[in-house]
Design a protein around this motif. Sequence first.
Motif, mmCIF file in Angstrom:
data_model
loop_
_atom_site.group_PDB
_atom_site.id
_atom_site.type_symbol
_atom_site.label_atom_id
_atom_site.label_comp_id
_atom_site.label_asym_id
_atom_site.label_seq_id
_atom_site.Cartn_x
_atom_site.Cartn_y
_atom_site.Cartn_z
ATOM 1 N N SER A 1 36.398 49.057 34.804
ATOM 2 C CA SER A 1 36.648 47.946 35.730
ATOM 3 C C SER A 1 37.820 47.127 35.239
ATOM 4 O O SER A 1 38.201 47.191 34.068
ATOM 5 C CB SER A 1 35.407 47.045 35.837
ATOM 6 O OG SER A 1 35.245 46.283 34.654
ATOM 7 N N ILE A 2 38.422 46.358 36.129
ATOM 8 C CA ILE A 2 39.545 45.496 35.760
ATOM 9 C C ILE A 2 39.113 44.441 34.748
ATOM 10 O O ILE A 2 39.872 44.026 33.888
ATOM 11 C CB ILE A 2 40.162 44.817 37.021
ATOM 12 C CG1 ILE A 2 41.503 44.129 36.686
ATOM 13 C CG2 ILE A 2 39.193 43.845 37.644
ATOM 14 C CD1 ILE A 2 42.623 45.106 36.468
ATOM 15 N N THR B 1 47.705 42.915 34.623
ATOM 16 C CA THR B 1 46.347 42.526 35.031
ATOM 17 C C THR B 1 46.373 41.233 35.834
ATOM 18 O O THR B 1 45.721 41.105 36.873
ATOM 19 C CB THR B 1 45.443 42.340 33.794
ATOM 20 O OG1 THR B 1 45.373 43.570 33.077
ATOM 21 C CG2 THR B 1 44.037 41.927 34.203
ATOM 22 N N THR C 1 48.108 41.760 39.214
ATOM 23 C CA THR C 1 47.220 42.529 40.090
ATOM 24 C C THR C 1 46.071 41.681 40.609
ATOM 25 O O THR C 1 45.851 41.559 41.823
ATOM 26 C CB THR C 1 46.640 43.743 39.336
ATOM 27 O OG1 THR C 1 47.708 44.592 38.927
ATOM 28 C CG2 THR C 1 45.682 44.530 40.226
ATOM 29 N N ASN C 2 45.308 41.097 39.675
ATOM 30 C CA ASN C 2 44.067 40.400 40.014
ATOM 31 C C ASN C 2 44.302 39.072 40.722
ATOM 32 O O ASN C 2 43.523 38.686 41.603
ATOM 33 C CB ASN C 2 43.255 40.168 38.738
ATOM 34 C CG ASN C 2 41.878 39.592 39.017
ATOM 35 O OD1 ASN C 2 41.022 40.236 39.595
ATOM 36 N ND2 ASN C 2 41.669 38.340 38.606
ATOM 37 N N LEU D 1 46.167 41.289 44.738
ATOM 38 C CA LEU D 1 44.887 41.515 45.426
ATOM 39 C C LEU D 1 44.528 40.394 46.402
ATOM 40 O O LEU D 1 44.082 40.673 47.521
ATOM 41 C CB LEU D 1 43.762 41.720 44.408
ATOM 42 C CG LEU D 1 43.837 43.010 43.571
ATOM 43 C CD1 LEU D 1 42.609 43.141 42.692
ATOM 44 C CD2 LEU D 1 43.995 44.247 44.460
ATOM 45 N N LYS E 1 44.142 41.071 50.305
ATOM 46 C CA LYS E 1 42.900 40.688 50.975
ATOM 47 C C LYS E 1 43.185 39.799 52.176
ATOM 48 O O LYS E 1 42.555 39.925 53.233
ATOM 49 C CB LYS E 1 41.981 39.960 49.988
ATOM 50 C CG LYS E 1 40.591 39.670 50.538
ATOM 51 C CD LYS E 1 39.699 39.041 49.479
ATOM 52 C CE LYS E 1 38.306 38.767 50.042
ATOM 53 N NZ LYS E 1 37.416 38.141 49.020
ATOM 54 N N THR F 1 41.142 47.834 48.251
ATOM 55 C CA THR F 1 42.109 48.280 47.261
ATOM 56 C C THR F 1 41.445 48.513 45.908
ATOM 57 O O THR F 1 40.635 47.705 45.462
ATOM 58 C CB THR F 1 43.234 47.227 47.093
ATOM 59 O OG1 THR F 1 43.776 46.931 48.373
ATOM 60 C CG2 THR F 1 44.329 47.747 46.183
ATOM 61 N N ASN F 2 41.792 49.609 45.233
ATOM 62 C CA ASN F 2 41.291 49.898 43.889
ATOM 63 C C ASN F 2 42.131 49.145 42.870
ATOM 64 O O ASN F 2 43.316 49.433 42.678
ATOM 65 C CB ASN F 2 41.350 51.408 43.620
ATOM 66 C CG ASN F 2 40.712 51.768 42.289
ATOM 67 O OD1 ASN F 2 41.160 51.329 41.242
ATOM 68 N ND2 ASN F 2 39.662 52.585 42.340
ATOM 69 N N ALA F 3 41.528 48.147 42.216
ATOM 70 C CA ALA F 3 42.265 47.263 41.316
ATOM 71 C C ALA F 3 42.885 48.013 40.142
ATOM 72 O O ALA F 3 44.032 47.752 39.753
ATOM 73 C CB ALA F 3 41.340 46.161 40.800
ATOM 74 N N ASN G 1 46.802 48.243 39.236
ATOM 75 C CA ASN G 1 47.206 47.775 37.917
ATOM 76 C C ASN G 1 48.060 48.818 37.203
ATOM 77 O O ASN G 1 49.086 48.501 36.587
ATOM 78 C CB ASN G 1 45.968 47.449 37.082
ATOM 79 C CG ASN G 1 46.300 46.689 35.822
ATOM 80 O OD1 ASN G 1 46.751 45.554 35.869
ATOM 81 N ND2 ASN G 1 46.082 47.322 34.688
#
Length: 500
Positions: free
Chosen positions: A33-34, A355, A358-359, A363, A367, A374-376, A380
Amino acid sequence: MGNSDSLVTLISLIVFITVFFVLAIKSRAKVDSIEIYAVGNKSFSTIFVSLSLAASLTSAATFIINPGFISLYGLSAYLAFGVVMPISIFFALIIFIKKFRKYGVNVKSISIADWLGKRYDSQFLKVFFGFLSILLITFIVLICVGITKVVSKALNVEELYVLITLVIIVFTYMSIGGANSMVYTNSIQAILMVIVAILLIGSGAEYMFQAQGTGLFERLNHIDPMLTKPFNSESPLFRDFFEVVVCNAIVGIAIVCQPHILTKSLLIKKDEQVNKFLFYTIIILILFFSVVFAGFYARLMFPELTMNGEVLKMDGLMPAYVVQRFPIYVGILVILGLFAAGLSTLEGLIQSIPTTITNDFLLPILKGLGISNTNAISVNKMLIVVVAIASIILSYQQLVSPSLSVGIFAQNGVYAFFSAAFVPVFFGIFTKTQNKTIPIIASIVAVITHFSVYYLELTPYMKGMAVKNPAVASALALIISTIIAMIVYVTNPMKNEVAK
């Protein structure tokens, strides 16, 4: 170094990197996971995390680049980078870490942007600081340039080839393991850095114990009297008390507000371990920050700043000193230590910057556009590739035509980031306010002030200077944004609701 020496050095570097690949692969299975990629699985001992933080805080800037400033400008630079800034960093670590960890653990934050967004319940802050984290790529550039200088000098290889190989290797193994591999590799690097720090600090011992009149500072004074003065009026960075003491004290406190610094505290398993963690970290940091003193030794070895008739650029002074000063096998150990010093922070930045972007930036925007599946981790990893390419391009530009040093380029970007982050983090830790206006206004004002002072030459420190001091721009940005934040906080007490 001769061809045989270069070959031995190359083999040593290959073995060194192979160890990190093995560690990354071993930790691969645990990264699903992220969140785990960003902060690991919290199975690390206190000393490992302390070594990791110390290594991240004292990068190639401390071991390779900053000694060059000392070589060039003398005592004034040493007071700034070897005394004032470290003391401020120690103070900030003690004050900020415990508070940040307490809230960071409660809200499961994985970055500064994420922490700020949750602390103030503000999507704007989350996205804004996710975007601002792009500025930290300038620090990646500093590390890449520092390591490239050392390795290319040791191997007698073209800098561009070393740079490309370095970026490909390090970005690849960091994309595999994330924080799990980073803490272990940082710890190995820090242990090697301890050994090398002792070697570098002791490498000029003979200068300290010679007969009166021929000691270190007497010789420096003979080369240039400005090298032994606390303020160097002929330098662009250390001209007076404000630049040497005030700016570096302010910057030292604010420098802790970086993603790869504060989030290290989230790797500690228990609250009762935090004091031990801070104690170990500061002891190690005292040793690491002392390495900049070797810049004096480099200047004594190269009084005219030349080697074999070739003019040495500031960023090349420490690599040249190491190659010239140490016999081959000790020299290889020192080169590996300098390599480790750069990798330690480079890994932290490679882990945190993509990270965060991305996060906290991409994202939320995706959203908002209705793209929520989306696959984080995939995003990433793609972003890591983009950052790698940008790092190669910018690093090569700094290798070819720096403005005095890549350190100036990096400071301008990094200082701008933590100038913006300081007030939001400070108020988030030390007050219970939920007033979003305070951190939003303060961070925007800080960014505008920093870049306006620097690029519009708004003060006498900047006016007409070929080399500008980012610490001045940052200090003024921090002062102005803090004052504005305090005014808003005091004049709008009804909006300062108690945090839920």
